[in-house]
Design an enzyme around this catalytic site. Structure first.
Site, mmCIF file in Angstrom:
data_model
loop_
_atom_site.group_PDB
_atom_site.id
_atom_site.type_symbol
_atom_site.label_atom_id
_atom_site.label_comp_id
_atom_site.label_asym_id
_atom_site.label_seq_id
_atom_site.Cartn_x
_atom_site.Cartn_y
_atom_site.Cartn_z
ATOM 1 N N SER A 20 0.844 -1.182 0.000
ATOM 2 C CA SER A 20 0.000 0.000 0.000
ATOM 3 C C SER A 20 0.890 1.246 0.000
ATOM 4 O O SER A 20 1.668 1.433 -0.919
ATOM 5 C CB SER A 20 -0.956 -0.044 1.189
ATOM 6 O OG SER A 20 -2.042 0.818 0.999
ATOM 7 N N ASP B 46 -9.568 -3.478 -5.618
ATOM 8 C CA ASP B 46 -9.013 -2.685 -4.520
ATOM 9 C C ASP B 46 -9.674 -1.308 -4.476
ATOM 10 O O ASP B 46 -9.728 -0.606 -5.481
ATOM 11 C CB ASP B 46 -7.497 -2.543 -4.726
ATOM 12 C CG ASP B 46 -6.790 -2.062 -3.479
ATOM 13 O OD1 ASP B 46 -7.409 -1.358 -2.661
ATOM 14 O OD2 ASP B 46 -5.598 -2.382 -3.324
ATOM 15 N N HIS C 198 -8.145 -4.763 -1.373
ATOM 16 C CA HIS C 198 -6.916 -4.267 -0.758
ATOM 17 C C HIS C 198 -6.289 -5.257 0.210
ATOM 18 O O HIS C 198 -5.078 -5.330 0.333
ATOM 19 C CB HIS C 198 -7.220 -2.960 -0.031
ATOM 20 C CG HIS C 198 -6.016 -2.128 0.268
ATOM 21 N ND1 HIS C 198 -5.218 -1.596 -0.721
ATOM 22 C CD2 HIS C 198 -5.473 -1.730 1.435
ATOM 23 C CE1 HIS C 198 -4.250 -0.897 -0.169
ATOM 24 N NE2 HIS C 198 -4.374 -0.970 1.143
#
Length: 720
Positions: A572, A657, A692
């Site tokens: 991330s 995501d 995610h």
């Protein structure tokens, strides 16, 4: 909601963050053998953005498809997957071995520690090969004669991906509201179950943020609804059971798109809090949980730079605030006088070198969590005597925090302790004599012995003189401090999120193969307090990347790792870290895994329609301002790809995501393929059903971990 990465902390115990999934694309994307074994080369279609006198040409903008259905995009992603599978095919046996190895260490029948709420004790349990938990309650803390409330495995059967966002039982314990996401976009549907009959009510609240709060009348629910485009939670609604969602009352609407909105309930059950949170400002509005017509009232007018949150004890608010206190302090004030800060009195004074992180109130005690020189601490204070006791532990680096302390009238506080060599342990600490009772320690099956491993905590001097904490763990019998061990270094360093040293069952598979594992607690986190964060954001963001590189260099010099077998991993915003680091010092790393990486900083932060963008101007800067634009562009991984050699790269993402859109890493990989001058591996793995957090289910997640670890192990052994 920030670009926080969850995959590296997939908990082995029963947790509600169980994942989420979508339907597969229906396009026919069958590939020839040649296509499957050839690195895909994306076509170049120039897309120009004009700003601040620049013309930014993005040749791979076409890979963005907000519908996630365009045949040309899906076909390209499928080609990437096929190529990755073909390159990693020789590691399939190792991946299977790692999966079996990790899974064999995990207790199949696992029950969480029961948590009291009202007259019941609630817990989660997984059994056998189940991927998900079941939710139970009992009338005693031992969990005897449990009542099944929710079988998440049954709910998840119809979906490739499934996530529970929240579970809340009504005050009279007769109803249960829960939220579920079956699309991996963190958009939840709230349902309500009658616990007496086992039937679902007709109420179904769609498009929510996931959290749900009961009013005390047992028929009113509060929830936050998400904007379907930006995915920001902007509206707080009040729902009355038995009515349609269209009739729900709008209680609060956030008009400032730099703020997140959330809801919670005071520990005494008397008030409902609406939380207003931006990167640099936080506040609370309050309404009565006893009045279904109550209107929210701001505790204080919002002020730029002022962050606070509150807890209630009888007629007092306790307020943790950064007002004239960069590392926060704790104040208290009578409930009716809170709006005037002149009425606030000090409970815990500001300490310039110790950050106050959290606190918990009981009828006669205050328990607070702080961080001193990077080490988390928990302290018990008697409210009426100001007598204090700090809990002590033996490991050189560890994480300790409070959890599930739901009752004001408790004589004990529950804390969780873990280190890089100690599995997660839940203690109940007596508030009066400070004795600790172990409620549970996560069991590791097989021949695991914590004494076989050693953890260290060191400080490394960065190029500007800052002392960067580093947590290290390795297996004693396989470690030689002579620069011969493979080294995997992990980092994050954004949003003030601190990655603490904690135990990982899966990590043992690396340590048992001679890897040294290090966490670089770089600037951008709050490991050394709030100033450590401030020195790693906006116009000081490059300190985050410099710290990581300088830690790598020092660990090699000090003999912790083989300079030819150094690996890095981040996800991330930590994927941004990976991209920036390999642009700066690619020669240091033999292999890098960037998970769901936030790498297209400029284009993303210029697009206010994307989730998270406007909320994060205070983290990265607003590129509409040329000063921030120039600085961001100077480190943005996508913009800084050049013709040079890069390490072996594994890039992973999820098609759905909601935090970092799939097209960021897709574009980055395409540009790297175009520009890089080496023959190193560049692999892009897209989970076509995940978001995610990666795959759902406790065992499905292990497959992702096995692939990532196989990538490093095969490289370290010269087989990839």
């Amino acid at each position: 909601m920030k670009r926080l990465i969850l995959w590296q902390f997939a908990l082995s115990s029963v947790v509600l963050a169980t994942g989420c999934h979508l339907t597969k694309p229906v396009n026919d994307t069958s590939l020839t053998q040649a296509e499957a074994t050839t690195a895909p080369i994306a076509v170049k279609i120039p897309h120009t953005t004009k700003i601040h006198g620049y013309e930014i040409v993005d040749n791979y903008h076409w890979l963005r498809d907000d519908t996630r259905s365009k045949p040309e995009v899906i076909t390209h992603l499928e080609k990437e997957n096929a190529y990755t599978d073909s390159v990693l095919a020789p590691s399939n046996a190792l991946q299977s071995q790692l999966f079996t190895e990790i899974k064999s260490k995990i207790v199949k029948d696992n029950r969480s520690v029961p948590v009291r709420k009202g007259h019941f004790f609630y817990f989660y349990e997984t059994v056998g090969e189940q991927e998900y938990a079941s939710v139970y309650r009992s009338i005693n803390v031992k969990g005897e004669n449990p009542e099944l409330l929710l079988d998440i495995n049954e709910l998840a059967k119809a979906y490739e991906y499934f996530a529970i966002g929240d579970i809340e039982v009504s005050p009279n314990a007769k109803l249960m509201a829960y939220s579920q996401d079956t699309l991996s976009r963190r958009i939840y549907t709230i349902k309500v179950k009658n616990l007496e009959t086992g039937e679902l009510l007709s109420d179904e609240l769609t498009g929510t943020q996931g959290g749900v709060i009961w009013a005390n009348d047992n028929k009113t629910l509060y929830y936050v609804k998400k904007d379907p485009v930006s995915l920001l939670g902007t509206q707080v609604f009040r729902h009355t059971l038995g009515t349609s969602q269209e009739q729900d009352e709008l209680v609060y609407e956030e008009l400032d798109n730099t703020y997140y909105t959330g809801v919670s309930k005071s520990k005494d059950g008397e008030q409902i809090f609406i939380h207003h949170s931006s990167t640099e400002s936080k506040g609370v509005s309050v309404l009565s949980a006893n009045d279904s017509k109550s209107k929210p009232k701001r505790l204080l007018p919002r002020e730029k730079g002022h962050e606070y949150h509150i807890a209630k004890l009888n007629d007092w608010y306790y307020i943790m605030t950064n007002l004239d206190a960069v590392n926060f302090k704790l104040m208290k004030v009578k409930v009716g006088l809170a709006s005037d800060k002149n009425n606030w009195t000090t409970v815990i004074a500001h300490r310039p070198n110790v950050k106050l992180e959290d606190f918990n109130l009981f009828e006669n005690h205050l328990v607070y969590q702080s961080r001193d020189q990077g080490q988390s601490k928990v302290t018990i204070r008697e409210l009426h005597k100001n007598k204090e006791h700090e809990l002590t532990f033996n490991d050189p680096a560890y994480k300790v925090y409070m959890t599930n302390n739901t009752m004001l009238n408790s004589d004990s506080v529950r804390v969780v302790y873990t280190s890089m060599t100690t599995p997660q342990t839940t203690f109940e600490v007596d508030l009066n004599d400070y004795s600790k009772a172990t409620l549970k320690q996560e069991q590791v099956l097989g021949d695991f012995n914590p004494d076989d491993y050693l953890s260290e905590r060191i400080f490394i001097t960065a190029r500007d003189g800052a002392k960067v904490p580093v947590s290290i763990v390795y297996k004693k019998s396989l470690f030689k401090k002579d620069g011969t061990n493979p080294l995997l270094q992990y980092g994050y360093g954004s949003y003030g999120y601190t990655v603490d040293p904690r135990f990982s069952v899966s990590r043992l598979s690396l340590l048992d193969r001679g890897f040294v594992y290090a966490i670089a607690h770089i600037r951008g986190s709050q490991m050394l307090g709030r100033p450590w964060y401030e020195d790693g954001k906006k116009l000081t963001k490059k300190n985050t990347f410099n710290d990581f590189v300088d830690v790598t260099k020092a660990l090699v010099v000090q003999g912790y790792g083989d300079k030819h077998r150094v690996y890095a991993q981040g996800g991330s915003a930590g994927g941004l870290l990976m991209g920036a680091v390999i642009n700066q010092a690619a020669e240091l790393y033999h292999g890098v895994h960037a998970a769901v990486p936030f790498v297209d900083v400029i284009n993303t932060m210029l697009d206010e329609s994307l989730p998270l963008t406007t909320n994060e101007y205070d983290e990265w800067g607003n590129p509409n301002n040329k000063t921030y634009f120039d600085y961001m562009r100077s480190y943005s991984p996508y913009d800084q790809v050049t013709q040079k050699s890069y390490p072996n790269l594994l890039v992973t993402t999820g098609l759905h995501d909601s935090q970092v859109q799939y097209f960021e890493p897709a574009k980055w990989v395409a540009k790297l393929r175009e520009m890089k001058t080496d023959d190193n591996k560049l692999l892009f793995k897209v989970d076509m059903e995940a978001g995610h957090g990666g795959a759902s289910g406790r065992f499905k997640r292990i497959k992702d971990t096995a692939l990532n670890y196989a990538f490093f192990i095969e490289l370290a052994n010269g087989r990839l």
